[in-house]
Enzyme design. Structure first.
Site, PDB file in Angstrom:
ATOM      1  N   SER A  47       0.551  -1.100   0.055  1.00 29.34           N
ATOM      2  CA  SER A  47      -0.100   0.055   0.050  1.00 29.34           C
ATOM      3  C   SER A  47       0.881   1.371   0.084  1.00 29.34           C
ATOM      4  CB  SER A  47      -0.901   0.129   1.140  1.00 29.34           C
ATOM      5  OG  SER A  47      -0.041   0.098   2.508  1.00 29.34           O
ATOM      6  N   HIS A  48       2.148   1.274   0.375  1.00 27.08           N
ATOM      7  CA  HIS A  48       2.981   1.975   0.509  1.00 27.08           C
ATOM      8  C   HIS A  48       4.322   2.145  -0.377  1.00 27.08           C
ATOM      9  CE1 HIS A  48       0.506   3.374   3.914  1.00 27.08           C
ATOM     10  NE2 HIS A  48       0.825   4.279   3.825  1.00 27.08           N
ATOM     11  N   GLU A 188      -9.202   0.324   4.189  1.00 30.88           N
ATOM     12  CA  GLU A 188      -9.625  -0.696   4.657  1.00 30.88           C
ATOM     13  C   GLU A 188     -11.254  -0.801   4.527  1.00 30.88           C
ATOM     14  OE1 GLU A 188      -7.711  -2.921   8.095  1.00 30.88           O
ATOM     15  OE2 GLU A 188      -6.792  -1.111   8.351  1.00 30.88           O
TER      16      GLU A 188
END
Lengths: 339, 339
Positions: A47-48, A188
């Site tokens: 995600s990063h 999420e």
């Protein structure tokens, strides 16, 4: 077509730098951003990692992020560095200010870096690990957008407000954690919404301030902090420490500034550095051993240290010289590059 | 006999000072301790007011607390004060070191106070409010005894490790919070045990590391942190920051040192002070207003600020010039005084 694709470590760097440069970031910004995207990607923090190129590119295309701004580094006080990012992504300011922060902490025992007027898209752990790599303990915090309600409240006011800490360990990866003070990350909730799955209890409230497990209603309402009123208090502290304390925006102000654009949030950040040598009266080796006994006691009882999985992935990917990402993500990333 | 008794504010002070002095504390220690007991009692914090005289007296009677020790204040680095309590209660060292901490923070922007080798029985909020009263933001943390298991673990290792923060507000009580990073306080479990009531889920594990709602089994097992793995990570940070960073004991070492005696825990404490003036580039009024808008947004949606109840009690008790305590407690306190 296979579901995943292997990229060499060089390809990760090259893909990131060329995408950023073709979209208007200068070389210095592109390198500072790529360093962090690379560090996350080789830790399998999907995600990063490269995924965040979308946000970087959206941010510069919206015309608000300055891709060529020079950060201004201000030696504001014996233990304070202020870095004005001048509307650039935070990471070039961070890189430019870090040596002075480290020097001040080593000379004075404690020091703070305030980064102002930056767009921020990155995880905080690489920032505090820049300090633990230098033998310092580090803490970092920042606001985001007002999606999270305070305990007992009915609407979004606080950000997902991450908090990170790192502690140096000789000859091995540092003790590091980096968590959002919201119960869930914004993304999420979005995943639950797309999957049509109910949220767990205690994660969100609807637009009337009532508890909800409906992800759609949660997106229209507000998220909750982790740990009830304690997490809420911590989140308020983060608003104050990385907002009014350093003359920068709260999460509510940052959200108003963004006007709903899907770009990286614009606000400030505070990073604190602590020198174990000056704070322990020069007794670093004895206290290093004492910390190691604490970590051993965690592991001995079958618990994990935070970041263990990520650090193991970093070591493994570095050893094999490549990372695995989804083919669909790779295809989409290629489209980001400007001719 | 009535269940409660009113004591004038002077009687609270007098009862505390005379009890402490008759048990061997010198006047300076007795005053420093009384200041804090008094502050808690007028805030109706019953567990940290006069009630704590039992622990102070037990601690000096056990022969380990030095009731006449002079703290040693060390100007350790431009932004570090170290205060060796020399086996005294922490509060005299705190009082002696506070002016230098405040001066360093105002000169340098950030400063730390490490209190070492102290017995500690008090809440942390008065310590951080000493800083916010001076216009500084303050943070404090300390270990305790190894009653709390790390997330995913099976036995006690971490302390109840409190964390406190205070932020200055013009013309009104500061924004302050002070919480244990354990889900429950040790004393709360004890109350459930005595009442024979089951604990809520998620508060404790038994001696085999299994979740339990049996308070008796919890006392033999371990408590859990608030907020799952995030609270556990914070608690580990507190062990490091107030232990190895400042050359002092972890909660496990502190518990070993205590050898099961019911005295105040012996360990260190770290207090951090932040100057809004130097950190905001001199823009204090604008940022004070920004913080006030944040607080107003909390209150507007029906949520409470932490410490509101305690601060209201302080104001009310000060106005009426007395406090109410249980008669049984008062009778027991009178027995503490030595002839």
């Amino acid at each position: 077509m296979s579901d995943t694709i292997n990229l060499s470590l060089n390809q990760v760097r090259e893909l990131s730098e060329s995408t950023l440069i073709s979209n208007g970031f200068n070389e210095q910004h592109a390198q500072a951003i790529t360093d962090i995207i690379y560090t996350n990607q080789i830790g399998d923090c999907q995600s990063h990692g490269l995924y965040r190129l979308f946000m970087c590119v959206e941010s510069i295309r919206s015309g608000r992020v300055n891709g060529t701004s020079e950060p201004t580094i201000i030696d504001a006080a014996p233990s304070v560095v202020r870095a004005d990012a001048n509307d650039g992504i935070s990471l070039l300011a961070l890189r430019a200010a870090m040596p002075l922060l480290i020097k001040k902490a080593k000379n004075n025992g404690v020091a703070a870096l305030a980064i102002n007027r930056c767009f921020h898209f990155s995880a905080l752990w690489p920032e505090v690990e820049m300090l633990s790599t230098e033998g310092l303990a580090g803490m970092a915090m920042l606001p985001s957008h007002a999606w999270v309600a305070p305990a007992g409240g009915t609407r979004g006011l606080l950000g997902t407000n991450p908090f990170a800490f790192s502690w140096p360990r000789d000859g091995q990866a540092p003790f590091t954690f980096d968590f959002a003070t919201s119960q869930f990350a914004r993304g999420e909730i979005e995943l639950y919404r797309r999957a049509g799955k109910p949220l767990p209890n205690g994660v969100a409230i609807d637009k009337d301030g009532q508890p909800t497990t409906d992800a759609e209603a949660a997106m229209d309402g507000a998220m909750l902090t982790f740990g009830g009123h304690k997490g809420s208090a911590l989140s308020l502290m983060i608003e104050l420490m990385a907002g009014p304390l350093i003359d920068d925006l709260t999460s509510k102000e940052s959200m108003e500034f963004a006007e709903g654009k899907p770009e990286a949030p614009y606000h400030g950040e505070i990073i604190l550095a602590f020198d174990p040598n000056l704070l322990s009266g020069g007794r670093v080796p004895q206290n290093h051993d004492r910390a190691e006994r604490l970590f051993a006691d965690v592991l001995d009882q079958g618990a994990r240290l935070p970041s263990q999985r990520r650090q193991a992935a970093q070591a493994a990917n570095q050893a094999k010289g490549s990372v695995e990402i989804s083919t669909a993500l790779y295809e989409d990333l290629l489209k980001l590059k400007q001719a």
